[in-house]
Design an enzyme around this catalytic site. Structure first.
Site, PDB file in Angstrom:
ATOM      1  N   GLU A  90       0.789  -1.113  -0.036  1.00 37.58           N
ATOM      2  CA  GLU A  90       0.110   0.072  -0.016  1.00 37.58           C
ATOM      3  C   GLU A  90       0.861   1.285  -0.103  1.00 37.58           C
ATOM      4  OE1 GLU A  90      -2.439  -0.699   3.397  1.00 37.58           O
ATOM      5  OE2 GLU A  90      -4.147  -1.774   2.399  1.00 37.58           O
ATOM      6  N   GLU A 121       7.593 -22.031   7.166  1.00 40.10           N
ATOM      7  CA  GLU A 121       8.036 -21.101   8.392  1.00 40.10           C
ATOM      8  C   GLU A 121       9.228 -21.777   9.326  1.00 40.10           C
ATOM      9  OE1 GLU A 121       5.107 -21.333  12.132  1.00 40.10           O
ATOM     10  OE2 GLU A 121       3.927 -21.018  10.079  1.00 40.10           O
TER      11      GLU A 121
END
Length: 280
Positions: A90, A121
């Site tokens: 953004e 992960e």
């Protein structure tokens, strides 16, 4: 080492994975569920408020680094990784900055934005490899994001980054975590047990998003990407944003709408349009 609040016997308790304060959820009405979730959500802003001194400390160290060409790398897995990618994505449309200055990395790569990637992960080395592939340097900042504070992908990257003199920060929902131990500036936002036990996409995710907003927005303001209270460098990617930018110019320069719009489209941003007009 397990991440958690230290007890008298030296063990750690993962607060974020403690049992919910509510039970028999499947027997509740929709209204009861919504009211209880909202009650828990109200705790998040207070937890973030308590973390402001650490957020401030981190931002104050990031800004001079970015003024020298440094970047921010957000690193996480699952929800935490997705929120980092979201905040990074953004920045270009909101502040007109290139997409190379704030970068979100998620364990498992872009596939993991929509689908779980098995064991991604748990790879302690991969995060640092990804940072090296992007030519990380000592002007950059690495911010680990993990509710648990125990994600190996993040911890390994932060540990290596810090050993190379790179500023490290983190956002976690548990105090005294292994991830925080690798951070120059740990941000511990303790929101308590989740409404659905262990579902860190809820309060922990909400708090992470709030803190990421605070970090990136305050950094961009400090870098001069906002004037007054306006997004004067936003990308003009749709009619709504062209209209918003035009109205900013009308307000700032007193031009009529069509003049302001022509000026905006000619220069490509509110700031450039205003600067060019004033330089006449």
């Amino acid at each position: 080492m397990n991440n958690q609040k230290e007890t008298n016997n030296g063990a750690f308790i993962k607060i974020s994975e403690q049992p919910s304060l509510y039970n028999n959820l499947e027997k509740k009405s929709v209204r009861e569920i919504l009211d209880e979730i909202n009650t828990e959500d109200q705790k998040v802003a207070l937890a973030v408020q308590r973390a402001i001194p650490q957020i401030e400390k981190l931002v104050n160290q990031i800004v001079p680094r970015m003024k020298q060409g440094g970047r921010i790398f957000y690193m996480g897995a699952g929800t935490s990784g997705r929120l980092g990618v979201l905040d990074a994505s953004e920045i270009p449309p909101t502040f007109g900055m290139p997409n190379t200055l704030i970068i979100g990395l998620i364990a498992g790569g872009d596939t993991a934005l929509r689908n779980p990637v098995e064991n991604a992960e748990d790879d302690m080395e991969r995060g640092w490899q990804e940072l090296q592939e992007r030519n990380i340097c000592d002007k950059d900042t690495v911010i680990g994001i993990a509710a648990s504070g125990t994600t190996p992908y993040v911890i390994g990257a932060m540990r290596e980054a810090r050993s190379h003199g790179i500023l490290t920060g983190c956002i976690t929902s548990n105090p005294n975590s292994p991830m925080a131990a690798e951070a120059d500036v740990p941000i511990e936002m303790v929101v308590g047990p989740e409404y659905v036990t262990g579902s860190s996409r809820m309060k922990s995710g909400t708090g992470q998003k709030m803190i990421l907003n605070m970090i990136s927005t305050s950094v961009m303001i400090q870098l001069g990407r906002v004037k007054g209270n306006k997004m004067v460098n936003m990308q003009l990617s749709n009619k709504k944003l062209v209209d918003r930018g035009t109205k900013m110019i009308v307000e700032e320069l007193g031009l009529d709408y069509e003049q302001a719009k022509s000026l905006l489209l000619m220069h490509g941003s509110v700031k450039k349009a205003i600067d060019a007009y004033k330089a006449k």
